[in-house]
Design a protein around this motif. Structure first.
Motif, PDB file in Angstrom:
ATOM      1  N   PHE A  44       1.006  -0.757  -0.089  1.00  0.00           N
ATOM      2  CA  PHE A  44      -0.309  -0.457  -0.356  1.00  0.00           C
ATOM      3  C   PHE A  44       1.061   1.119  -0.209  1.00  0.00           C
ATOM      4  CE2 PHE A  44      -3.289  -3.676   1.583  1.00  0.00           C
ATOM      5  CZ  PHE A  44      -4.087  -3.041   0.388  1.00  0.00           C
ATOM      6  N   SER A  45       1.923   0.967   0.667  1.00  0.00           N
ATOM      7  CA  SER A  45       2.319   2.854   0.705  1.00  0.00           C
ATOM      8  C   SER A  45       3.277   2.648  -0.673  1.00  0.00           C
ATOM      9  CB  SER A  45       4.179   2.438   1.784  1.00  0.00           C
ATOM     10  OG  SER A  45       5.095   1.796   1.550  1.00  0.00           O
ATOM     11  N   ALA A  46       3.812   1.394  -1.101  1.00  0.00           N
ATOM     12  CA  ALA A  46       4.327   1.614  -2.858  1.00  0.00           C
ATOM     13  C   ALA A  46       4.047   1.974  -3.533  1.00  0.00           C
ATOM     14  CB  ALA A  46       5.081   0.230  -3.170  1.00  0.00           C
ATOM     15  N   MET A  47       1.969   1.653  -3.371  1.00  0.00           N
ATOM     16  CA  MET A  47       0.943   2.036  -4.236  1.00  0.00           C
ATOM     17  C   MET A  47       0.833   3.864  -4.090  1.00  0.00           C
ATOM     18  SD  MET A  47      -2.606  -0.324  -3.806  1.00  0.00           S
ATOM     19  CE  MET A  47      -2.600  -1.984  -4.524  1.00  0.00           C
ATOM     20  N   ARG A  48       1.107   4.075  -3.171  1.00  0.00           N
ATOM     21  CA  ARG A  48       0.863   6.123  -3.462  1.00  0.00           C
ATOM     22  C   ARG A  48       2.360   6.016  -3.947  1.00  0.00           C
ATOM     23  NH1 ARG A  48      -1.942   9.075  -0.227  1.00  0.00           N
ATOM     24  NH2 ARG A  48      -0.853  11.529  -0.301  1.00  0.00           N
ATOM     25  N   ALA A  87      -6.337  -3.643  -8.577  1.00  0.00           N
ATOM     26  CA  ALA A  87      -5.617  -3.180  -7.602  1.00  0.00           C
ATOM     27  C   ALA A  87      -7.194  -3.886  -6.610  1.00  0.00           C
ATOM     28  CB  ALA A  87      -4.243  -2.256  -7.735  1.00  0.00           C
ATOM     29  N   ALA A  88      -7.941  -3.281  -6.079  1.00  0.00           N
ATOM     30  CA  ALA A  88      -9.027  -3.283  -5.703  1.00  0.00           C
ATOM     31  C   ALA A  88     -10.070  -4.485  -5.836  1.00  0.00           C
ATOM     32  CB  ALA A  88     -10.124  -2.004  -5.618  1.00  0.00           C
ATOM     33  N   GLN A 119      -8.098   2.735   2.439  1.00  0.00           N
ATOM     34  CA  GLN A 119      -7.487   3.622   2.347  1.00  0.00           C
ATOM     35  C   GLN A 119      -7.136   3.857   0.439  1.00  0.00           C
ATOM     36  OE1 GLN A 119      -4.132   2.679   5.143  1.00  0.00           O
ATOM     37  NE2 GLN A 119      -3.044   3.976   4.074  1.00  0.00           N
ATOM     38  N   MET A 120      -7.579   2.966  -0.703  1.00  0.00           N
ATOM     39  CA  MET A 120      -6.990   3.053  -1.089  1.00  0.00           C
ATOM     40  C   MET A 120      -6.868   3.877  -2.171  1.00  0.00           C
ATOM     41  SD  MET A 120      -6.669  -1.139  -2.690  1.00  0.00           S
ATOM     42  CE  MET A 120      -6.246  -1.037  -4.168  1.00  0.00           C
ATOM     43  N   GLU A 121      -8.563   4.067  -2.557  1.00  0.00           N
ATOM     44  CA  GLU A 121      -9.012   5.218  -2.891  1.00  0.00           C
ATOM     45  C   GLU A 121      -8.173   6.353  -2.457  1.00  0.00           C
ATOM     46  OE1 GLU A 121     -13.053   6.582  -4.953  1.00  0.00           O
ATOM     47  OE2 GLU A 121     -13.098   6.082  -2.813  1.00  0.00           O
ATOM     48  N   GLY A 122      -8.349   6.849  -1.098  1.00  0.00           N
ATOM     49  CA  GLY A 122      -8.053   7.979  -0.702  1.00  0.00           C
ATOM     50  C   GLY A 122      -6.639   8.571  -0.782  1.00  0.00           C
ATOM     51  N   ASP A 123      -5.820   7.888  -0.715  1.00  0.00           N
ATOM     52  CA  ASP A 123      -4.520   7.345  -1.207  1.00  0.00           C
ATOM     53  C   ASP A 123      -4.025   7.986  -2.778  1.00  0.00           C
ATOM     54  OD1 ASP A 123      -3.828   6.806   1.417  1.00  0.00           O
ATOM     55  OD2 ASP A 123      -2.775   4.940   0.628  1.00  0.00           O
ATOM     56  N   GLY A 154     -17.323   9.876  -7.675  1.00  0.00           N
ATOM     57  CA  GLY A 154     -16.878   8.436  -6.898  1.00  0.00           C
ATOM     58  C   GLY A 154     -16.339   8.277  -8.546  1.00  0.00           C
ATOM     59  N   THR A 155     -14.774   6.317  -8.177  1.00  0.00           N
ATOM     60  CA  THR A 155     -13.858   6.820  -8.549  1.00  0.00           C
ATOM     61  C   THR A 155     -14.799   4.709  -9.317  1.00  0.00           C
ATOM     62  OG1 THR A 155     -12.484   5.405  -6.878  1.00  0.00           O
ATOM     63  CG2 THR A 155     -12.223   8.085  -7.796  1.00  0.00           C
ATOM     64  N   ASP A 156     -14.424   4.208  -9.521  1.00  0.00           N
ATOM     65  CA  ASP A 156     -13.950   2.929 -10.072  1.00  0.00           C
ATOM     66  C   ASP A 156     -13.514   2.230  -8.896  1.00  0.00           C
ATOM     67  OD1 ASP A 156     -15.423   3.309 -12.818  1.00  0.00           O
ATOM     68  OD2 ASP A 156     -13.564   3.312 -13.843  1.00  0.00           O
ATOM     69  N   THR A 157     -12.529   2.844  -8.287  1.00  0.00           N
ATOM     70  CA  THR A 157     -11.607   2.128  -7.954  1.00  0.00           C
ATOM     71  C   THR A 157     -12.689   2.104  -6.404  1.00  0.00           C
ATOM     72  OG1 THR A 157      -9.702   2.544  -8.454  1.00  0.00           O
ATOM     73  CG2 THR A 157      -9.672   2.554  -5.731  1.00  0.00           C
ATOM     74  N   GLY A 158     -12.937   2.776  -6.035  1.00  0.00           N
ATOM     75  CA  GLY A 158     -14.060   3.127  -4.621  1.00  0.00           C
ATOM     76  C   GLY A 158     -15.178   2.425  -4.690  1.00  0.00           C
ATOM     77  N   ARG A 159     -15.977   1.633  -5.962  1.00  0.00           N
ATOM     78  CA  ARG A 159     -16.982   1.080  -6.123  1.00  0.00           C
ATOM     79  C   ARG A 159     -16.705   0.049  -6.105  1.00  0.00           C
ATOM     80  NH1 ARG A 159     -18.422   5.641  -9.383  1.00  0.00           N
ATOM     81  NH2 ARG A 159     -17.378   5.025 -11.444  1.00  0.00           N
ATOM     82  N   VAL A 160     -15.175  -0.633  -6.572  1.00  0.00           N
ATOM     83  CA  VAL A 160     -15.037  -2.371  -6.509  1.00  0.00           C
ATOM     84  C   VAL A 160     -14.853  -2.287  -4.272  1.00  0.00           C
ATOM     85  CG1 VAL A 160     -13.095  -3.520  -5.681  1.00  0.00           C
ATOM     86  CG2 VAL A 160     -13.608  -2.266  -8.369  1.00  0.00           C
TER      87      VAL A 160
END
Length: 180
Positions: A44-48, A87-88, A119-123, A154-160
């Motif tokens: 998760f930190s590397a994703m950011r 990724a989600a 946290q993924m979507e927020g990051d 919203g985003t696709d990531t947020g929906r997943v």
């Protein structure tokens, strides 16, 4: 050099080139983002870091274009969102597989896993927001518009992530009912 060896600078350069050329931006950014995320093992930190590098490169590429900045950034953002959504989905599948194999999840472990996914979507959005602050002119303005739209719609990531949370909530409710 393999996909696994992509540095943040190489990610920035590849993203910049993808946007500057203007061809198949969404697809190229999605594939580049997925490659970079996979090389980081969905940490998760590397994703950011990947999202920050991607956004920096996209901004540089958009500044080099000089025209159609809105369309280029919109396509690039959509490509990043599609990659983050994948990724989600991978994270969601991992949680579901662990649960299906009978692994005992405590409420706390499940909540932590879901919170990391949220946290993924927020990051993702925070990375774009932070980089957009250092962009100039129309690139900065267009990024800010895209972020505002993503927060409203919203985003696709947020929906997943939301679907995963609903699935696990329903699963927990059913498990509690059976236990009672």
């Amino acid at each position: 050099m393999s996909e696994q060896d992509m540095s943040n600078e190489q990610i920035r350069e590849a993203a910049s080139e993808s946007v500057a050329t203007g061809e198949h931006i969404r697809e190229r950014v999605r594939e580049l983002t997925l490659q970079a995320l996979q090389s980081r093992r969905l940490d998760f930190s590397a994703m950011r870091e990947v999202m920050t590098s991607m956004t920096q490169g996209i901004s540089l590429g958009a500044e080099r274009r000089g025209h159609d900045v809105r369309q280029a950034l919109s396509e690039a953002f959509a490509g990043m969102d599609q990659a983050m959504s994948k990724a989600a989905q991978a994270s969601s599948l991992a949680l579901k597989e662990l649960a299906a194999r009978g692994r005992e999840f405590s409420d706390n472990e499940l909540k932590q896993g879901l919170e990391r996914m949220r946290q993924m979507e927020g990051d993702f959005l925070d990375s774009v927001r932070q980089v957009s602050q250092s962009a100039s002119g129309s690139v900065k303005s267009e990024w800010q518009d895209l972020i505002a739209h993503a927060q409203r719609a919203g985003t696709d990531t947020g929906r997943v992530i939301s679907q995963t949370a609903r699935d696990f909530s329903a699963r927990m409710t059913a498990t509690m009912s059976e236990g009672a």
